[in-house]
Design an enzyme around this catalytic site. Structure first.
Site, PDB file in Angstrom:
ATOM      1  N   HIS A  49      -8.170  -4.810  -0.570  1.00  0.00           N
ATOM      2  CA  HIS A  49      -6.944  -4.149  -0.129  1.00  0.00           C
ATOM      3  C   HIS A  49      -6.566  -4.599   1.296  1.00  0.00           C
ATOM      4  O   HIS A  49      -7.424  -4.751   2.157  1.00  0.00           O
ATOM      5  CB  HIS A  49      -7.154  -2.634  -0.138  1.00  0.00           C
ATOM      6  CG  HIS A  49      -5.921  -1.846   0.089  1.00  0.00           C
ATOM      7  ND1 HIS A  49      -5.110  -1.439  -0.934  1.00  0.00           N
ATOM      8  CD2 HIS A  49      -5.337  -1.386   1.235  1.00  0.00           C
ATOM      9  CE1 HIS A  49      -4.088  -0.754  -0.443  1.00  0.00           C
ATOM     10  NE2 HIS A  49      -4.200  -0.708   0.864  1.00  0.00           N
ATOM     11  N   ASP A 104     -10.510  -2.766  -4.694  1.00  0.00           N
ATOM     12  CA  ASP A 104      -9.519  -1.860  -4.129  1.00  0.00           C
ATOM     13  C   ASP A 104      -9.454  -0.616  -5.002  1.00  0.00           C
ATOM     14  O   ASP A 104      -9.274  -0.723  -6.217  1.00  0.00           O
ATOM     15  CB  ASP A 104      -8.161  -2.565  -4.114  1.00  0.00           C
ATOM     16  CG  ASP A 104      -7.031  -1.734  -3.529  1.00  0.00           C
ATOM     17  OD1 ASP A 104      -7.275  -0.591  -3.118  1.00  0.00           O
ATOM     18  OD2 ASP A 104      -5.895  -2.243  -3.496  1.00  0.00           O
ATOM     19  N   SER A 108       0.827  -1.204   0.000  1.00  0.00           N
ATOM     20  CA  SER A 108       0.000   0.000   0.000  1.00  0.00           C
ATOM     21  C   SER A 108       0.870   1.267   0.000  1.00  0.00           C
ATOM     22  O   SER A 108       1.631   1.499  -0.927  1.00  0.00           O
ATOM     23  CB  SER A 108      -0.964  -0.041   1.187  1.00  0.00           C
ATOM     24  OG  SER A 108      -1.939   0.961   1.099  1.00  0.00           O
TER      25      SER A 108
END
Length: 329
Positions: A286, A256, A161
């Protein structure tokens, strides 16, 4: 909209039943505390490793905490390949503890040393503070590699991320000569375009672990000045060129907001001559790799990430001048 994996559905239903608020509904300090309390609930116990110790690098604002892991079954005197790992959490959340388990797993799966970085977080420390800490950490690991038991010629960068964002930036800095070149980059559902304008920001991700509103919350804290969001050090997909970047693994999830930018980044890397592996999971959400209790697919994906790193380290070792001399003799 593609189907959602049953494990993801069950996890989200449990969160709704518990009344768990989304990240963006909380003040950063409250959100950070809630995120820090999650690992025992959502992560399997960390793997045993051969060694683990805390250390630090000198950064622009003082010491940057680091944690070094060595793969189980490795010898203390062996110079292992290294992975600088940058945690996710939207540049607002996360620390060494929240990603302790993923670092242990990757150390063992890749048979390497992992160095995790506890970089400064927004909104107290907006861009470029966190990136500056990661630069300092990478420089320290490259410079002190032998003392840390790491092969200086086999250092990769990776992260999930927000950490994937930072890892991609370090990889480009290594390509440009600002930093020592990275051998490989493992970008796990990375944020690479903080313009937040891809089609997946308009997708129906309501109720998922991260939504467009969540990402806007994080980006507004990390880069409060919209004019800075086109800087390639914030949005690496906006770099003038990706040619010459290290080989990459890019992992993306269907549910996501970061899905499309990750896939576009992988496509652009390939188009500009960079070897790239794209793993896309259309039914996943995610953050899955730090949700190993509810999402059982995570273990297999982490094993795949480790295998890709291990292969990159193997190829680099075979290409080293010392190994080539040995083969010639």
């Amino acid at each position: 909209m593609t189907a959602v994996h049953p494990d993801v559905e069950a996890m989200l239903a449990a969160a709704r039943a518990a009344g768990t608020p989304p990240f963006e509904a909380m003040e950063p300090a409250v959100c950070r505390a809630a995120y820090a309390a999650r690992p025992p609930i959502v992560q399997e116990p960390r793997d045993e490793v051969a060694a683990m110790r805390d250390l630090s690098a000198e950064g622009p604002a003082g010491a940057v905490p680091l944690r070094l892991y060595r793969a189980l079954g490795t010898d203390e005197a062996e110079a292992l390949p290294g992975l600088l790992y940058l945690h996710g959490g939207g540049w607002v959340l996360g620390n060494l503890e929240t990603h302790d388990a993923i670092c242990c797993r990757l150390a063992n799966e890749a048979r390497c040393a992992v160095v995790a970085v506890d970089y400064r977080l927004a909104p107290e420390h907006p861009f470029p503070a966190g990136l500056d800490d990661c630069i300092a950490a990478y420089s320290h690991v490259a410079r002190e590699a032998r003392a840390l038991g790491i092969d200086p010629n086999r250092i990769a960068v990776g992260g999930d991320s927000a950490g994937g964002n930072l890892a991609a930036v370090l990889a480009l800095m290594g390509r440009d000569g600002t930093l020592p070149p990275a051998l490989y980059q493992a970008l796990l559902y990375p944020a690479v375009d903080l313009g937040m304008s891809t089609d997946s920001y308009g997708a129906a991700t309501a109720g998922m672990t991260v939504t467009p509103a969540t990402m806007r919350y994080f980006v507004d804290h990390y880069v409060p000045d919209p004019d800075q969001r086109t800087d390639w050090r914030v949005s690496p997909i906006r770099a003038a060129s990706l040619a010459g970047a290290p080989p990459a693994l890019v992992v993306t999830c269907g549910h996501d907001p970061l899905r499309d930018e990750g896939r576009l980044y992988a496509a652009r890397l390939e188009r500009e001559g960079v070897p790239v592996t794209l793993l896309h999971m259309s039914d996943q959400t995610h953050g899955m790799l730090t949700l190993t209790k509810p999402i059982r697919t995570s273990a297999g994906v982490l094993a795949f990430v480790g295998a890709m790193l291990r292969d990159a380290f193997r190829v680099a070792a075979a290409r080293s001048p010392a190994r080539q001399r040995e083969a010639a003799e």
